[in-house]
Design an enzyme around this catalytic site. Structure first.
Site, PDB file in Angstrom:
ATOM      1  N   SER A  60     -37.679  52.165   8.813  1.00  0.00           N
ATOM      2  CA  SER A  60     -36.483  52.730   9.428  1.00  0.00           C
ATOM      3  C   SER A  60     -35.261  52.122   8.767  1.00  0.00           C
ATOM      4  O   SER A  60     -35.350  51.108   8.056  1.00  0.00           O
ATOM      5  CB  SER A  60     -36.486  52.399  10.924  1.00  0.00           C
ATOM      6  N   TYR A  88     -36.673  46.961  18.517  1.00  0.00           N
ATOM      7  CA  TYR A  88     -37.077  48.010  17.573  1.00  0.00           C
ATOM      8  C   TYR A  88     -36.806  47.588  16.131  1.00  0.00           C
ATOM      9  O   TYR A  88     -37.687  47.685  15.269  1.00  0.00           O
ATOM     10  CB  TYR A  88     -36.326  49.304  17.898  1.00  0.00           C
TER      11      TYR A  88
END
Length: 258
Positions: A150, A163
């Site tokens: 990501s 995250y």
């Protein structure tokens, strides 16, 4: 003498690919891309109905797919998944570790339960699904493992401390297991998508202020689509990337370059 000797480096016909988190979002998109490229797709998700819908859509489009249920945080569930795929397709050539979750909340609001839940899916799941599939790939002479990172693997994002931590770990995990699996002809690489419209990012897209903040930082001035990820995904899954391992392909419209 021809360098390629007539070989199509991007030929994936009849390869068996396992996509976790295949029920929705990018996972569903990856599954369809592989099916369109001639792969047999094992669509795995914790949501039975969602994985069945993905496989049904692929079959309706003329592809080959079957749905499977898996909880990537549960070792027994992972082992059962591998057994079922081998029974159905005989092997696994490509693994896409796409299953992931996010619980956006301020640092001070993160509970141990949320911390453990995100880590269990985003890093523990990637680790042990890879371990199980790599054992099979080693017996079969090799394979491709593609992990999903990501932007949060590289930059901090407010209210995404857990995250981002897990996605940073995915990059490092990819590097380290790439080293250990190199002699087994298993290449391990990562794709780090920028902002794509998925169920996870839909709230950001629907919030005009947040959406403007994101788009102002993308040099290409638009969110990505599954088609933007198809090329990198097929490249890392094919023999075109046989001498590439432990690397991450960033697909973010130029965000990190700026």
């Amino acid at each position: 003498m021809s360098i390629l000797n007539g070989i199509n480096l991007f030929d994936l016909k009849d390869k068996v690919v396992l996509v976790t988190g295949a029920g929705n979002g990018l996972g569903k998109g990856y599954s369809r891309v592989f099916a369109e490229s001639g792969c047999k797709v094992a669509c795995a998700d914790i949501n039975k109905e969602a994985s069945e819908k993905t496989s049904a859509d692929i079959i309706a489009e003329g592809g080959i797919a079957k749905s499977f249920v898996v909880d990537v945080t549960n070792i027994e569930s992972i082992n059962t998944l591998i057994e079922e795929i081998v029974k159905e397709f005989g092997k696994i050539d490509i693994l896409v570790n796409n299953a992931g979750i996010e619980i956006a909340e301020p640092f001070f609001d993160v509970t141990p339960e949320h911390f453990d839940k995100i880590n269990s899916v985003n890093i523990r799941g990637v680790y042990f699904v890879s371990q199980a599939v790599a054992k099979l790939m080693k017996k079969n002479g090799g394979g491709k493992i593609i992990n999903i990172g990501s932007l949060g693997s590289y930059i901090g994002l407010a209210e995404s401390s857990v995250y981002c931590s897990t996605k940073g770990a995915v990059i490092q995990l990819s590097k380290t297991i790439a080293l250990e699996l190199a002699n087994d002809n298993i290449q391990v690489n990562c794709i780090a998508p920028g902002y794509f419209i998925t169920p996870m990012t839909q709230p950001f897209y629907d919030d005009p202020k947040h959406r403007a903040w994101i788009e102002d930082r993308i040099p290409m001035s638009r969110w990505g689509t599954v088609a933007d990820l198809a090329g990198p995904m097929l490249f890392l899954a094919s023999s075109a990337s046989n001498y590439i391992t432990g690397q991450t392909v960033i697909v973010d419209g130029g965000w990190l370059a700026s």
